[in-house]
Scaffold this motif. Structure first.
Motif, PDB file in Angstrom:
ATOM      1  N   PHE A  87     -36.709  14.598  63.195  1.00  0.00           N
ATOM      2  CA  PHE A  87     -36.760  13.148  63.005  1.00  0.00           C
ATOM      3  C   PHE A  87     -37.333  12.734  61.652  1.00  0.00           C
ATOM      4  O   PHE A  87     -36.851  11.784  61.045  1.00  0.00           O
ATOM      5  CB  PHE A  87     -37.557  12.505  64.141  1.00  0.00           C
ATOM      6  CG  PHE A  87     -36.918  12.743  65.479  1.00  0.00           C
ATOM      7  CD1 PHE A  87     -35.737  12.120  65.818  1.00  0.00           C
ATOM      8  CD2 PHE A  87     -37.478  13.632  66.374  1.00  0.00           C
ATOM      9  CE1 PHE A  87     -35.124  12.352  67.041  1.00  0.00           C
ATOM     10  CE2 PHE A  87     -36.879  13.871  67.599  1.00  0.00           C
ATOM     11  CZ  PHE A  87     -35.697  13.231  67.931  1.00  0.00           C
ATOM     12  N   VAL A  88     -38.378  13.438  61.191  1.00  0.00           N
ATOM     13  CA  VAL A  88     -38.983  13.142  59.886  1.00  0.00           C
ATOM     14  C   VAL A  88     -39.167  14.466  59.152  1.00  0.00           C
ATOM     15  O   VAL A  88     -40.018  15.269  59.537  1.00  0.00           O
ATOM     16  CB  VAL A  88     -40.349  12.435  60.034  1.00  0.00           C
ATOM     17  CG1 VAL A  88     -40.959  12.175  58.667  1.00  0.00           C
ATOM     18  CG2 VAL A  88     -40.219  11.151  60.818  1.00  0.00           C
ATOM     19  N   PRO A  89     -38.367  14.719  58.117  1.00  0.00           N
ATOM     20  CA  PRO A  89     -38.480  15.986  57.398  1.00  0.00           C
ATOM     21  C   PRO A  89     -39.898  16.203  56.872  1.00  0.00           C
ATOM     22  O   PRO A  89     -40.475  15.331  56.231  1.00  0.00           O
ATOM     23  CB  PRO A  89     -37.500  15.826  56.237  1.00  0.00           C
ATOM     24  CG  PRO A  89     -36.566  14.755  56.656  1.00  0.00           C
ATOM     25  CD  PRO A  89     -37.336  13.856  57.559  1.00  0.00           C
ATOM     26  N   GLY A  90     -40.468  17.358  57.198  1.00  0.00           N
ATOM     27  CA  GLY A  90     -41.797  17.698  56.717  1.00  0.00           C
ATOM     28  C   GLY A  90     -42.918  17.372  57.692  1.00  0.00           C
ATOM     29  O   GLY A  90     -44.016  17.898  57.563  1.00  0.00           O
ATOM     30  N   LEU A  91     -42.666  16.522  58.668  1.00  0.00           N
ATOM     31  CA  LEU A  91     -43.719  16.134  59.611  1.00  0.00           C
ATOM     32  C   LEU A  91     -44.212  17.332  60.422  1.00  0.00           C
ATOM     33  O   LEU A  91     -45.408  17.474  60.663  1.00  0.00           O
ATOM     34  CB  LEU A  91     -43.231  15.025  60.548  1.00  0.00           C
ATOM     35  CG  LEU A  91     -44.245  14.499  61.555  1.00  0.00           C
ATOM     36  CD1 LEU A  91     -45.471  13.936  60.845  1.00  0.00           C
ATOM     37  CD2 LEU A  91     -43.620  13.458  62.449  1.00  0.00           C
ATOM     38  N   GLY A  92     -43.319  18.209  60.804  1.00  0.00           N
ATOM     39  CA  GLY A  92     -43.716  19.404  61.548  1.00  0.00           C
ATOM     40  C   GLY A  92     -44.615  20.312  60.731  1.00  0.00           C
ATOM     41  O   GLY A  92     -45.578  20.888  61.245  1.00  0.00           O
ATOM     42  N   HIS A  93     -44.317  20.427  59.458  1.00  0.00           N
ATOM     43  CA  HIS A  93     -45.159  21.238  58.584  1.00  0.00           C
ATOM     44  C   HIS A  93     -46.535  20.603  58.428  1.00  0.00           C
ATOM     45  O   HIS A  93     -47.546  21.292  58.362  1.00  0.00           O
ATOM     46  CB  HIS A  93     -44.490  21.415  57.221  1.00  0.00           C
ATOM     47  CG  HIS A  93     -43.281  22.288  57.280  1.00  0.00           C
ATOM     48  ND1 HIS A  93     -42.037  21.801  57.621  1.00  0.00           N
ATOM     49  CD2 HIS A  93     -43.113  23.610  57.061  1.00  0.00           C
ATOM     50  CE1 HIS A  93     -41.168  22.784  57.603  1.00  0.00           C
ATOM     51  NE2 HIS A  93     -41.797  23.906  57.265  1.00  0.00           N
ATOM     52  N   LEU A 102     -49.606  21.226  54.089  1.00  0.00           N
ATOM     53  CA  LEU A 102     -49.431  19.971  53.363  1.00  0.00           C
ATOM     54  C   LEU A 102     -48.415  20.083  52.228  1.00  0.00           C
ATOM     55  O   LEU A 102     -47.539  19.226  52.089  1.00  0.00           O
ATOM     56  CB  LEU A 102     -50.772  19.485  52.822  1.00  0.00           C
ATOM     57  CG  LEU A 102     -50.760  18.157  52.077  1.00  0.00           C
ATOM     58  CD1 LEU A 102     -50.301  17.040  52.992  1.00  0.00           C
ATOM     59  CD2 LEU A 102     -52.119  17.873  51.510  1.00  0.00           C
ATOM     60  N   LEU A 103     -48.510  21.124  51.415  1.00  0.00           N
ATOM     61  CA  LEU A 103     -47.610  21.275  50.272  1.00  0.00           C
ATOM     62  C   LEU A 103     -46.153  21.408  50.721  1.00  0.00           C
ATOM     63  O   LEU A 103     -45.260  20.763  50.156  1.00  0.00           O
ATOM     64  CB  LEU A 103     -48.024  22.476  49.418  1.00  0.00           C
ATOM     65  CG  LEU A 103     -47.278  22.651  48.109  1.00  0.00           C
ATOM     66  CD1 LEU A 103     -47.484  21.433  47.212  1.00  0.00           C
ATOM     67  CD2 LEU A 103     -47.749  23.898  47.396  1.00  0.00           C
ATOM     68  N   ALA A 104     -45.908  22.213  51.744  1.00  0.00           N
ATOM     69  CA  ALA A 104     -44.547  22.367  52.262  1.00  0.00           C
ATOM     70  C   ALA A 104     -44.035  21.049  52.826  1.00  0.00           C
ATOM     71  O   ALA A 104     -42.873  20.695  52.633  1.00  0.00           O
ATOM     72  CB  ALA A 104     -44.511  23.453  53.332  1.00  0.00           C
ATOM     73  N   ALA A 105     -44.906  20.316  53.516  1.00  0.00           N
ATOM     74  CA  ALA A 105     -44.517  19.027  54.096  1.00  0.00           C
ATOM     75  C   ALA A 105     -44.086  18.045  53.018  1.00  0.00           C
ATOM     76  O   ALA A 105     -43.041  17.398  53.137  1.00  0.00           O
ATOM     77  CB  ALA A 105     -45.676  18.454  54.909  1.00  0.00           C
TER      78      ALA A 105
END
Length: 75
Positions: A19-25, A31-34
């Motif tokens: 649903f939101v790219p990066g939210l899972g990370h 944080l950096l990957a997100a």
């Protein structure tokens, strides 16, 4: 808290990324990957009119979801 590959935490993180790219990370504490995934995918989808960036963003979005699902923290 120790998470293993395929754990409930990874499944939730992968669903968040749908649903939101990066939210899972971000939930996993990466944080950096997100930030990286969110910016790249959002920009790709923003330029959907050019087709190629949208296809590139969709592929990166899939990689983002798989990355969250397969994450195994260092012990």
């Amino acid at each position: 808290m120790s998470q293993q590959q395929g754990s409930a935490g990874n499944v939730i993180a992968a669903l968040c990324n749908v649903f939101v790219p990066g939210l899972g990370h971000l939930i996993q504490g990466r944080l950096l990957a997100a930030i990286m995934y969110f910016i790249i995918i959002s920009l790709g989808y923003a330029f959907y009119i050019l087709v190629i960036p949208a296809i590139f963003a969709a592929i990166i979005h899939l990689i983002c979801i798989i990355s969250a699902a397969r994450y195994k923290p260092a012990e």
